[in-house]
Design a protein around this motif. Structure first.
Motif, PDB file in Angstrom:
ATOM      1  N   VAL A  48       0.769  -1.285   0.325  1.00  0.00           N
ATOM      2  CA  VAL A  48       0.425  -0.080   0.030  1.00  0.00           C
ATOM      3  C   VAL A  48       0.929   1.126   0.336  1.00  0.00           C
ATOM      4  N   ALA A  49       0.859   2.342  -0.522  1.00  0.00           N
ATOM      5  CA  ALA A  49       1.469   3.849  -0.907  1.00  0.00           C
ATOM      6  C   ALA A  49      -0.104   4.652  -0.611  1.00  0.00           C
ATOM      7  N   THR A  50       0.395   5.551  -0.359  1.00  0.00           N
ATOM      8  CA  THR A  50      -0.944   6.823   0.156  1.00  0.00           C
ATOM      9  C   THR A  50       0.312   7.910  -0.931  1.00  0.00           C
ATOM     10  N   LEU A  51      -1.414   8.682  -1.856  1.00  0.00           N
ATOM     11  CA  LEU A  51      -1.416   9.716  -2.896  1.00  0.00           C
ATOM     12  C   LEU A  51      -1.754  11.722  -2.005  1.00  0.00           C
ATOM     13  N   GLU A  52      -1.085  11.820  -1.407  1.00  0.00           N
ATOM     14  CA  GLU A  52      -1.690  13.009  -0.786  1.00  0.00           C
ATOM     15  C   GLU A  52      -2.587  13.843  -2.045  1.00  0.00           C
ATOM     16  N   LEU A  53      -3.499  14.312  -1.535  1.00  0.00           N
ATOM     17  CA  LEU A  53      -4.447  15.733  -2.403  1.00  0.00           C
ATOM     18  C   LEU A  53      -4.126  16.658  -1.666  1.00  0.00           C
ATOM     19  N   ARG A  54      -4.317  17.821  -2.248  1.00  0.00           N
ATOM     20  CA  ARG A  54      -4.795  18.919  -1.415  1.00  0.00           C
ATOM     21  C   ARG A  54      -5.132  19.972  -2.230  1.00  0.00           C
ATOM     22  N   ASN A  55      -6.139  21.041  -1.344  1.00  0.00           N
ATOM     23  CA  ASN A  55      -7.082  21.559  -2.274  1.00  0.00           C
ATOM     24  C   ASN A  55      -5.848  23.358  -1.768  1.00  0.00           C
ATOM     25  N   GLY A  56      -5.574  23.702  -2.876  1.00  0.00           N
ATOM     26  CA  GLY A  56      -4.391  25.197  -3.284  1.00  0.00           C
ATOM     27  C   GLY A  56      -5.458  26.540  -3.245  1.00  0.00           C
ATOM     28  N   GLY A  57      -7.012  25.916  -3.927  1.00  0.00           N
ATOM     29  CA  GLY A  57      -7.793  27.342  -4.054  1.00  0.00           C
ATOM     30  C   GLY A  57      -8.318  27.650  -2.547  1.00  0.00           C
ATOM     31  N   GLY A  58      -9.692  28.631  -3.105  1.00  0.00           N
ATOM     32  CA  GLY A  58      -9.985  29.230  -1.913  1.00  0.00           C
ATOM     33  C   GLY A  58     -11.532  29.153  -1.787  1.00  0.00           C
ATOM     34  N   ALA A  59     -12.048  27.658  -2.945  1.00  0.00           N
ATOM     35  CA  ALA A  59     -13.123  26.815  -2.150  1.00  0.00           C
ATOM     36  C   ALA A  59     -13.251  26.009  -2.588  1.00  0.00           C
ATOM     37  N   PRO A  60     -14.266  25.360  -1.835  1.00  0.00           N
ATOM     38  CA  PRO A  60     -14.306  23.406  -1.566  1.00  0.00           C
ATOM     39  C   PRO A  60     -14.301  23.295  -3.247  1.00  0.00           C
ATOM     40  N   LEU A  61     -13.277  22.088  -2.514  1.00  0.00           N
ATOM     41  CA  LEU A  61     -12.973  21.304  -3.770  1.00  0.00           C
ATOM     42  C   LEU A  61     -13.632  19.684  -3.741  1.00  0.00           C
ATOM     43  N   ASP A  62     -14.706  19.461  -5.093  1.00  0.00           N
ATOM     44  CA  ASP A  62     -14.832  18.474  -4.590  1.00  0.00           C
ATOM     45  C   ASP A  62     -14.770  17.185  -5.444  1.00  0.00           C
ATOM     46  N   ILE A  63     -14.468  15.898  -4.803  1.00  0.00           N
ATOM     47  CA  ILE A  63     -14.008  14.766  -5.738  1.00  0.00           C
ATOM     48  C   ILE A  63     -15.198  13.843  -6.333  1.00  0.00           C
ATOM     49  N   VAL A  64     -14.544  13.617  -7.974  1.00  0.00           N
ATOM     50  CA  VAL A  64     -16.448  13.199  -8.133  1.00  0.00           C
ATOM     51  C   VAL A  64     -15.663  11.626  -8.253  1.00  0.00           C
ATOM     52  N   THR A  65     -14.698  11.459  -9.400  1.00  0.00           N
ATOM     53  CA  THR A  65     -14.168   9.440  -8.808  1.00  0.00           C
ATOM     54  C   THR A  65     -12.732   9.671  -8.993  1.00  0.00           C
ATOM     55  N   VAL A  66     -12.377   8.581  -8.283  1.00  0.00           N
ATOM     56  CA  VAL A  66     -11.184   8.253  -8.827  1.00  0.00           C
ATOM     57  C   VAL A  66     -10.963   6.813 -10.019  1.00  0.00           C
ATOM     58  N   ARG A  67     -10.031   7.060 -10.963  1.00  0.00           N
ATOM     59  CA  ARG A  67     -10.147   5.505 -11.742  1.00  0.00           C
ATOM     60  C   ARG A  67      -8.881   5.084 -11.831  1.00  0.00           C
ATOM     61  N   LEU A  68      -8.955   3.594 -11.866  1.00  0.00           N
ATOM     62  CA  LEU A  68      -7.316   3.141 -12.256  1.00  0.00           C
ATOM     63  C   LEU A  68      -8.000   1.424 -12.059  1.00  0.00           C
ATOM     64  N   ASP A  69      -7.329   0.340 -12.736  1.00  0.00           N
ATOM     65  CA  ASP A  69      -7.309  -0.508 -13.503  1.00  0.00           C
ATOM     66  C   ASP A  69      -6.213  -1.287 -12.616  1.00  0.00           C
ATOM     67  N   GLU A  70      -6.429  -2.633 -12.467  1.00  0.00           N
ATOM     68  CA  GLU A  70      -5.758  -3.760 -12.324  1.00  0.00           C
ATOM     69  C   GLU A  70      -4.890  -4.160 -12.522  1.00  0.00           C
ATOM     70  N   PRO A  71      -3.388  -4.788 -11.196  1.00  0.00           N
ATOM     71  CA  PRO A  71      -3.622  -5.465 -10.140  1.00  0.00           C
ATOM     72  C   PRO A  71      -3.582  -3.655  -8.865  1.00  0.00           C
ATOM     73  N   PHE A  72      -3.764  -2.378  -9.677  1.00  0.00           N
ATOM     74  CA  PHE A  72      -3.290  -1.450  -8.830  1.00  0.00           C
ATOM     75  C   PHE A  72      -5.451  -0.868  -8.043  1.00  0.00           C
ATOM     76  N   ARG A  73      -5.558  -0.939  -6.663  1.00  0.00           N
ATOM     77  CA  ARG A  73      -7.022  -0.642  -6.264  1.00  0.00           C
ATOM     78  C   ARG A  73      -6.861   0.161  -5.346  1.00  0.00           C
ATOM     79  N   LEU A  74      -8.194   1.097  -4.843  1.00  0.00           N
ATOM     80  CA  LEU A  74      -7.820   2.160  -3.843  1.00  0.00           C
ATOM     81  C   LEU A  74      -8.136   1.396  -2.488  1.00  0.00           C
ATOM     82  N   ASP A  75      -7.153   1.745  -0.929  1.00  0.00           N
ATOM     83  CA  ASP A  75      -8.163   0.408  -0.524  1.00  0.00           C
ATOM     84  C   ASP A  75      -7.644   0.466   0.618  1.00  0.00           C
ATOM     85  N   GLY A  76      -9.440   1.314   0.692  1.00  0.00           N
ATOM     86  CA  GLY A  76     -10.269   2.294   1.756  1.00  0.00           C
ATOM     87  C   GLY A  76     -11.080   3.286   0.662  1.00  0.00           C
TER      88      GLY A  76
END
Length: 737
Positions: A48-76
């Motif tokens: 498992v590895a962790t990717l850091e996401l940061r909102n550097g703007g002045g308004a809320p940032l909405d995450i619509v989706t995260v897309r990836l294929d096997e053998p990689f998957r979200l772990d949470g």
């Protein structure tokens, strides 16, 4: 898990009316990395590895989706919104099911736009690679132990423990308990024991697990349980290379004894013991061993040719459940053995460019009683200063002795160590190295006269002179070998064969002239030196019976280049009772053509019995440094050839040196020629010097010596004569007007 920090953030902004989200209130996505490389991972496990996401703007940032294929998957869970200035983490797992290399993009889709991160990972079949272990045979109720060898294939530390063996014979194996930390890519061993049961083979797989009980790898275990088994000493197992019976000459044999023991409660019979290779034999051809009994097998090796040979022998007991034993044997059919002595030769110090020879005595030793020849394939030197001349290929009978010669020629100052190699068909030592050492030292140039004149010698008699060779330098000089044509009236004894002259020393070469007629004769005596060949012109004439010369030869001494020589006079006497006609006085070749001669009487002239006439001569201006030799030729009526007066001089740019070996009681030492540099009172003029050295040590004029200008001699007082045998050097530095 691994947390990857932002190195060069990827920024995506959503704006309403300005491109500056910080001032206008837009959202901006910043990724902690543009790529994630997972560590090496065993298939069937996860990293498992962790990717850091940061909102550097002045308004809320909405995450619509995260897309990836096997053998990689979200772990949470995926974060849905990131507040202005907020940070969220996206856990990603690498879960390979097969070995290989993988690369897939990960896309984060937001209201501010999409961002992509490249994911890569490498998978191996298992985290550990373990070898198979085969235990030695054991009888029921006994056991044995071994070690499993495993290699970590991961690039990180592992915590490893052994699980329970699995398989038909799992209960027979027990691995050491406990866990151990294993470094990345390291090799480790794990102790395992075996307890024998009923006859047969126990087979099992031993798993190795990590701290979370995930399978890292397995080791295959095999162990035979037998009713009995055989042991052989010394060992000759084919698995370990077998037993080497040594070097044996064709037509001879060597034997070795091997103890075979029955380990078990039942008797065993071994039959049909034989080799397929006729060079090997075994005795006895069969044997029976009771429980715990031991017997000898005699293995013989008798080659019929040169070269390596091998064979195997299978011991197959007649009882069921007793494993066979395979033995392997090797040997060499060998000829004589090469030995050379000494193993190294030190030739000592030698002048640069001078060759010295090292001689090695070699023997073809028939250690095995074999009379076959030793073949020398090649002999060579492994250093540019070493030269070897030995005819190859060549053969030497057993017991014979031969010589290998190598010539070492130092090319520069300093120590030289060179290797000489002899390659033969001796299987024991096919390549025998020998060593030649020496040291190159700078060398001086020996001083050798260019001419030696014997003058007039009565035919049928012999005149003896000595050629003096000197070394005025600070280093040894090398002289010889020397060569003089055998035919002719000139002869030499004690010619140098190749020797060194110490600094300041001299060497005398005895020479003789024995004319049979009155014609002028000449010959060249040649010496080899490090600076090249040097030639001494030998001259002499048979004296016509009516002419006597006084003196017979003339040495005009030293003169500086640019100066004339001193003049000299020779009287020509008529020793007969008849009138002798003198026709002419001329000069021969040599002396750079600078010798002039004249008669004080008008020629031709009749010389009365008992009368004489005077002939004068002088060398002209010298242009080159070195010895000068020429001759005055007197044509006399009735003579077979001209009467010759040999005339010599030495032109020097710096100095002139006379070398002497002091005889007991000798006080006077003449210089060559009469100096020009004295005033009316016979004193040396300014600029002219005389220096006296005894055994290299300078003697001041107050040390009991004086120069006598009237005789051109250096004279010592009786009390100050140098010791007999000491070397005396008198250096004369003239000036000319």
């Amino acid at each position: 898990m691994r947390r990857l920090l932002l190195a060069a953030p990827l920024v995506l902004a959503a704006c309403t009316s300005s491109s500056d989200p910080a001032t206008k209130g837009g959202a901006a996505l910043e990724l902690g990395s543009e790529a994630i490389a997972f560590p090496i991972t065993a298939s069937g496990t996860r990293t498992v590895a962790t990717l850091e996401l940061r909102n550097g703007g002045g308004a809320p940032l909405d995450i619509v989706t995260v897309r990836l294929d096997e053998p990689f998957r979200l772990d949470g869970a995926m974060p849905s919104r990131i507040a202005p200035g907020g940070i969220a983490t996206l856990p990603i797992a690498f879960v390979p099911h097969e070995a290989g290399s993988y690369a897939q993009p990960l896309t984060v889709r937001t209201a501010a736009g999409d961002a992509t991160v490249q994911l890569t990972g490498e998978a191996v079949a298992s985290a550990l690679r373990c070898g198979q272990v085969t235990f030695p045979p054991a009888i029921a109720g006994t056991g044995s132990s071994a070690e499993v060898v495993c290699e970590s294939r991961l690039d990180r530390e592992l915590t490893v423990r052994a699980g329970d063996a699995e398989g038909s014979g799992a209960t027979s194996f027990r691995a050491a308990a406990g866990s151990r930390d294993i470094e990345a890519f390291s090799t480790f061993t794990w102790p395992v024991s075996f307890s024998a049961g009923a006859p047969g083979e126990a087979v099992a797989a031993l798993p190795f697990l990590d701290g979370e009980d995930r399978l890292l790898g397995t080791a295959a275990l095999r162990a035979p349980s037998v009713t009995s088994f055989l042991t052989v000493e010394p060992p000759a197992s084919c698995d370990t290379g077998g037993h080497f019976l040594g070097h044996v000459g064709p037509g001879f044999q060597r034997t070795a004894n091997f103890a075979v023991e029955n380990i078990g409660p039942s008797p065993l019979t071994l039959g049909d013991l034989a080799f397929s290779n006729p060079a090997f034999t075994v005795e006895p051809a069969s044997l029976t061993l009771g429980p715990g009994e031991q017997a000898n097998l005699v293995i013989a090796f008798a080659p019929d040719a040169l070269g390596p040979s091998e064979a195997w022998l299978r011991l197959t007991p007649d009882a069921a459940g007793v494993p066979p034993v395979e033995l392997c044997f090797r040997g060499n059919g060998a000829g004589p053995s090469l030995t050379c002595s000494p193993g190294s030769i030190d030739l000592g110090a030698m002048p640069v460019g001078l060759a010295a020879t090292a001689r090695f005595t070699c023997t073809a030793e028939a250690r095995l009683g074999n009379e076959g020849p030793l073949r020398v394939v090649e002999v060579y030197g492994e250093h540019p200063a070493l030269r070897v001349t030995h005819e190859t290929p060549s053969e030497y009978a057993a017991g014979s002795t031969f010589t290998i010669e190598a010539t070492l020629t130092p090319q520069g100052a300093g120590a030289v160590e060179a290797r000489l190699v002899i390659e033969t068909d001796d299987l024991r030592t096919p390549r025998l190295p020998l060593t030649v050492r020496g040291g190159g030292t700078p060398a001086s140039d020996c001083v050798i006269p260019t001419a030696l004149a014997f003058g007039l010698v009565e035919p049928g008699t012999v005149r003896a002179l000595a050629l003096q060779i000197g070394n005025p330098g600070q280093q040894p000089c090398w002289i010889g070998p020397a060569h003089l044509p055998e035919a002719g009236p000139f002869a030499a004894t004690d010619l140098p064969a190749g020797e060194f002259l110490a600094p300041g020393s001299t060497r005398l070469v005895p020479l003789t002239f024995a004319p049979t007629g009155t014609a002028p004769r000449e010959a060249d005596l040649t010496f080899a030196t490090l600076q090249g060949n040097r030639t001494v012109r030998l001259t002499g004439s048979g004296n016509p019976s009516c002419i006597a010369l006084e003196p017979e030869t003339s040495d005009l001494g030293f003169l500086r280049t640019g100066c004339r020589s001193a003049g000299a006079t020779t009287r020509v006497h008529n020793t007969c009772d008849i009138v002798l006609r003198i026709d002419s006085v001329t000069t021969g070749s040599g002396g750079d053509g600078q010798l002039s001669a004249w008669s004080r009487s008008l020629l031709p002239a009749n010389l009365q019995p008992g009368a004489f006439l005077e002939v004068g001569y002088q060398f002209g201006v010298a242009s080159l440094v070195g010895d000068r030799a020429a001759a005055v030729l007197i044509e006399a009526g009735g003579a077979e050839g001209p009467v010759v007066i040999p005339v010599g001089a030495t032109a020097t740019a710096d100095r002139a040196v006379d070398l002497f070996v002091v005889d007991e009681g000798r006080t006077d030492f003449p210089l060559r020629g009469v100096p020009e540099d004295t005033d009316a009172d016979g004193h040396l003029e300014d600029g002219t010097e005389i220096e006296v050295r005894v055994d290299g040590e300078r003697l001041p004029e107050t040390s009991g010596w004086l120069w006598n200008p009237s005789t051109n001699e250096v004279r010592f007082t009786q009390a100050d004569i140098p010791p007999p045998g000491s070397e005396l050097a008198i250096e004369y530095r003239p000036v000319c007007h």
